[in-house]
Every structure is written in structure tokens, then in C-alpha cells.
Motif scaffolding. Structure first.
Motif, PDB file in Angstrom:
ATOM      1  N   UNK A  48      21.066  32.086   5.172  1.00  0.00           N
ATOM      2  CA  UNK A  48      19.817  31.339   4.982  1.00  0.00           C
ATOM      3  C   UNK A  48      19.593  31.055   3.512  1.00  0.00           C
ATOM      4  N   UNK A  49      19.807  32.060   2.672  1.00  0.00           N
ATOM      5  CA  UNK A  49      19.636  31.872   1.241  1.00  0.00           C
ATOM      6  C   UNK A  49      20.647  30.872   0.675  1.00  0.00           C
ATOM      7  N   UNK A  50      21.841  30.865   1.237  1.00  0.00           N
ATOM      8  CA  UNK A  50      22.841  29.907   0.765  1.00  0.00           C
ATOM      9  C   UNK A  50      22.359  28.485   0.957  1.00  0.00           C
ATOM     10  N   UNK A  51      21.800  28.208   2.136  1.00  0.00           N
ATOM     11  CA  UNK A  51      21.290  26.863   2.411  1.00  0.00           C
ATOM     12  C   UNK A  51      20.034  26.580   1.580  1.00  0.00           C
ATOM     13  N   UNK A  52      19.153  27.570   1.484  1.00  0.00           N
ATOM     14  CA  UNK A  52      17.881  27.382   0.785  1.00  0.00           C
ATOM     15  C   UNK A  52      18.074  27.094  -0.697  1.00  0.00           C
ATOM     16  N   UNK A  53      18.994  27.830  -1.336  1.00  0.00           N
ATOM     17  CA  UNK A  53      19.144  27.730  -2.788  1.00  0.00           C
ATOM     18  C   UNK A  53      20.443  27.057  -3.219  1.00  0.00           C
ATOM     19  N   UNK A  54      21.253  26.582  -2.248  1.00  0.00           N
ATOM     20  CA  UNK A  54      22.492  25.880  -2.581  1.00  0.00           C
ATOM     21  C   UNK A  54      23.480  26.738  -3.344  1.00  0.00           C
ATOM     22  N   UNK A  55      23.676  27.980  -2.882  1.00  0.00           N
ATOM     23  CA  UNK A  55      24.532  28.920  -3.608  1.00  0.00           C
ATOM     24  C   UNK A  55      25.989  28.761  -3.209  1.00  0.00           C
ATOM     25  N   UNK A  56      26.864  29.087  -4.155  1.00  0.00           N
ATOM     26  CA  UNK A  56      28.295  29.152  -3.871  1.00  0.00           C
ATOM     27  C   UNK A  56      28.615  30.505  -3.254  1.00  0.00           C
ATOM     28  N   UNK A  57      29.855  30.653  -2.739  1.00  0.00           N
ATOM     29  CA  UNK A  57      30.256  31.934  -2.173  1.00  0.00           C
ATOM     30  C   UNK A  57      30.322  33.019  -3.249  1.00  0.00           C
ATOM     31  N   UNK A  58      30.663  32.627  -4.471  1.00  0.00           N
ATOM     32  CA  UNK A  58      30.682  33.602  -5.567  1.00  0.00           C
ATOM     33  C   UNK A  58      29.280  34.136  -5.840  1.00  0.00           C
ATOM     34  N   UNK A  59      28.281  33.262  -5.778  1.00  0.00           N
ATOM     35  CA  UNK A  59      26.907  33.704  -5.987  1.00  0.00           C
ATOM     36  C   UNK A  59      26.416  34.579  -4.837  1.00  0.00           C
ATOM     37  N   UNK A  60      26.864  34.264  -3.622  1.00  0.00           N
ATOM     38  CA  UNK A  60      26.530  35.115  -2.479  1.00  0.00           C
ATOM     39  C   UNK A  60      27.114  36.505  -2.669  1.00  0.00           C
ATOM     40  N   UNK A  61      28.370  36.561  -3.094  1.00  0.00           N
ATOM     41  CA  UNK A  61      29.002  37.840  -3.366  1.00  0.00           C
ATOM     42  C   UNK A  61      28.279  38.607  -4.466  1.00  0.00           C
ATOM     43  N   UNK A  62      27.768  37.866  -5.463  1.00  0.00           N
ATOM     44  CA  UNK A  62      27.027  38.504  -6.544  1.00  0.00           C
ATOM     45  C   UNK A  62      25.764  39.168  -6.024  1.00  0.00           C
ATOM     46  N   UNK A  63      25.060  38.489  -5.121  1.00  0.00           N
ATOM     47  CA  UNK A  63      23.833  39.064  -4.563  1.00  0.00           C
ATOM     48  C   UNK A  63      24.128  40.349  -3.804  1.00  0.00           C
ATOM     49  N   UNK A  64      25.134  40.286  -2.917  1.00  0.00           N
ATOM     50  CA  UNK A  64      25.459  41.477  -2.121  1.00  0.00           C
ATOM     51  C   UNK A  64      25.980  42.598  -3.012  1.00  0.00           C
ATOM     52  N   UNK A  65      26.812  42.242  -3.986  1.00  0.00           N
ATOM     53  CA  UNK A  65      27.357  43.246  -4.883  1.00  0.00           C
ATOM     54  C   UNK A  65      26.304  43.874  -5.773  1.00  0.00           C
TER      55      UNK A  65
END
Length: 405
Positions: A48-65
């Protein structure tokens, strides 16, 4: 006669002790369920956040990490802070901080605020594992049900992982993600208030007035604790590595998204009951025999997961989940036996830091191996590495027996 009466009173367990044990266990289980549920809720929110904020997979990994890294990195500091500020204050404060973090996340307008919120959440979550585990161990002394109590504690964490993400998943069908995340923040604050009321005042249990079990001392216990830590790191790394590869194994066998979801549910349900049952099994047959049974069975079933067709694999997944997750309860239960009472929080913090860190690194390392060798060979490698826990558990047992490894 007076001395005899005093001796009898020291060895008798006052009625209050049962209440203290019960409240401590309920508080620890509740904290574990809420924290683990909020931690795994991130998996539901990331798409959901990926769609909402237009994040890349690297940024998604940064959030989880960021969340996992803060949780793993500050557990040792949390255990030290508890010695100064008190276990109850730190555990309640950490739970409240996790709630506040989700309140912030619900108002986030961009990646930077979201990242800060998840870092705060990870910082709050860092208090739960070492402090709740040691609270259970202190009130359920070794030989008085500590291993069974820790298995209930671990089972509660898996219940939280199943219930809270599922609840929010259903909730998001009728409300926005911001409302759902904000409500989870409120849940964290309410849980903190309940913990403040529920956690009993810290004092030496009556069982310690009795002739207590032998206290771990010497280099044999230190070497046993090191072997236990390494066993836990390997067990956690293999578990997370297999979970990373499982969807790809299923896809190679023709499974669609619905089948993958069902397979994960079967694995996690088996894993939750494995944490409960293996804790009791460890008491009955001993730590080393239980680890040999669960880890060797896990290695065999991982190999079968590669070889079996989809239907056969789905049938055996609950059993695989049971042994894959069940070992952890046995390992947690050995920590109090290898440490003195005053070093228990530090030992649990060290253990959880190692296991969470191993679990965080495993997908990266084994993912690279999968790129080089392919998924089936990488999974076979997981099974082979897991067998290293067998001699390590022998070293742990020697530490428990107070004999040099």
C-alpha cells in the motif's frame, strides 16, 4: 519448633506467588502478541505504501530493514536500561513508543516521516523480547515450569503475527490505510496501559528462598551459552532463508497466489503449535534430544519440499512448520539454565539480537546463492547447513551438565 515452622514457611509457596506467575505470564504473552503483530503488520502495509508514495523496491527494503535493524540493535541497550529504570517501565515505555510510532505512520505524508516512524517503532519493539522473556524466567524458575511458560510466551507471539495482520487486512476493506494504521497505534497505547496495570512489582520469588538449583558458573556455562547462541543464529537463518524461497518453490510447482497464501497459512499454523508443543517436549526428553529430533526432521522435510509434487508438499507443510519453528522454544528455554539470575536480561538480549540479526541477513546471503545455483540447490544447501546445529546442541548440553565441551 520455631525454626521448623520457619523452614516450612520458606519452602511453602504463598498463594500470592501463583497470582504473580499468572499475571507475569499473561503480561509477557500479551506484550509478545502485540509487538510481533505490529512488526509483521508491516508486510501488509508495504504494498500500500509503495503505491501511495511511489517507492522503489530498494526504498521498501529500507523501510523494513529500518524497523528490524532498530529492533535488533537496541535489545542489549534495553536490557541495560532496565537495570537502571526498571523492567516494567522499559517494557511499558517500549510498547507505548511502538503505538506512538504507528500514530505517526498514520499521518505520514512522505518517505522520510514514514522511515522515522518505523525507526521509532523498532526502537520500542527492542524492549519486548529480552525483558518479557526474563520476566517469565524470573517468575517461573528452572524446574518449576519455566520452559513450559516460555513455550506459551512464544506461542502468543505467533498468534499475534496471525491475528493482527489479518485483522488489519479485513479492516482495510472498509477504512483507509491511515485509519487502520492509526487504530493500531491506539492498540499499542492501550496495550501499554494494560501492561502497566498487569505487570507485578519485581521481587525475588519465594522459590528463590528455597534451596535453589545450581547456579550456572564457570567457563563450561559460558561455552554452552556461546554454542546456544550460534545454534539459535543458524536455526533462525535457515528458517528465514526457507521462508524466502518457499513462494518460489511453490511457483515452480505450479502454485498460484491463492495456493501460496494457503501454503504460508499452513506453515504458520504448524509453526505456532510447534512453539507450544516443543517446549513441553524439551522438558520431557531434554534439550539436546529435542533439537536433534526437530532439526533433523526439518532438514529431511526441506529436502522433501524440493522433491514432492505440489499436493504432497502442501500436505506436509503443517508438520514442517511445527519442527521448523518448534526448535526456537527449546533454545529459548535453555537460556535461563546457562545464566545467573542477574545476567538473565542481558543473556536474552544477546540471544535475540543474534537470532534476529541472523534472520535478517539470511535472505540476502541465501538469495545471492539462489541467483548462482538456482532455488532447488539453494534450498538443499539450507538443509545441509541446518545439520550443523546437531553437534552444537551437544555442546549446549555439556554446558547444561556443567562439563567442558
Amino acid at each position: 519448633m520455631t525454626d521448623l515452622n520457619n523452614e516450612i514457611s520458606l519452602h511453602a509457596s504463598p498463594p500470592a506467588d501463583a497470582s504473580v506467575r499468572r499475571r507475569s505470564l499473561v503480561a509477557a504473552c500479551g506484550a509478545h502478541a502485540v509487538h510481533d503483530g505490529l512488526t509483521d503488520l508491516i508486510y501488509v502495509l508495504l504494498p500500500i505504501w509503495q503505491v501511495q508514495f511511489g517507492m522503489s523496491y530498494a526504498q521498501i527494503g529500507l523501510l523494513r530493514g529500518a524497523y528490524s535493524g532498530m529492533m535488533a540493535g537496541f535489545q542489549l541497550l534495553a536490557s541495560r536500561a532496565a537495570q537502571r529504570w526498571g523492567r516494567a517501565r522499559m517494557l511499558v515505555g517500549g510498547t507505548a513508543l511502538a503505538g506512538v510510532a504507528y500514530l505517526f505512520a498514520g499521518q505520514a505524508g512522505g518517505l522520510s516521516v514514514l522511515l522515522l516512524a518505523l525507526m521509532l517503532g523498532g526502537l520500542g519493539a527492542s524492549t519486548q523480547h529480552p525483558l518479557a522473556s526474563s520476566m517469565v524466567s524470573d517468575t517461573f524458575e528452572a524446574g518449576g515450569g519455566v520452559k513450559e511458560a516460555l513455550s506459551h510466551y512464544n506461542f502468543a507471539g505467533d498468534l499475534g503475527k496471525m491475528l493482527i495482520p489479518a485483522l488489519v487486512g479485513v479492516l482495510l476493506t472498509v477504512v483507509s490505510w491511515r485509519v487502520g494504521v492509526t487504530l493500531m497505534g491506539v492498540l499499542g497505547l492501550v496495550a501499554a496501559g494494560v501492561l502497566w496495570w498487569l505487570i507485578p512489582a519485581r521481587r525475588a520469588p519465594a522459590s528463590r528462598l528455597e534451596k535453589s538449583p545450581r547456579t550456572p558458573t564457570g567457563s563450561d556455562s559460558v561455552s554452552g551459552l556461546r554454542a546456544l547462541l550460534l545454534t539459535g543464529v543458524l536455526d533462525s537463518a535457515i528458517r528465514m532463508g526457507f521462508l524466502t524461497f518457499l513462494p518460489f518453490l511453490l511457483t515452480n510447482k505450479g502454485a498460484g497466489p491463492a495456493s501460496i497464501g494457503l501454503a504460508l497459512a499452513l506453515l504458520f499454523v504448524g509453526g505456532a503449535f510447534g512453539k507450544l508443543l516443543c517446549g513441553y517436549l524439551g522438558v520431557r526428553i531434554g534439550m539436546m534430544k529435542t533439537v536433534w529430533l526437530t532439526e533433523s526432521t526439518t532438514a529431511l522435510l526441506i529436502v522433501l519440499a524440493v522433491e514432492l509434487p505440489l499436493t504432497g508438499m502442501m500436505v506436509m507443510l503443517p508438520l514442517l512448520g511445527l519442527v521448523l519453528n518448534g526448535t526456537s522454544s527449546v533454545l529459548y528455554g535453555a537460556v535461563p539454565d546457562l545464566t545467573s539470575v542477574h545476567k538473565r536480561e542481558h543473556a536474552f538480549a544477546l540471544f535475540y539480537t543474534g537470532t534476529i540479526g541472523g534472520g535478517a541477513l539470511a535472505p540476502v546471503l541465501f538469495g545471492r546463492l539462489g541467483d548462482v545455483t538456482g532455488i532447488p540447490y539453494a534450498v538443499m544447501t539450507l538443509a545441509a547447513i541446518l545439520l550443523l546445529t546437531l553437534p552444537l546442541s551437544w555442546c549446549v548440553q555439556k554446558g547444561l551438565d556443567r562439563s567442558p565441551c
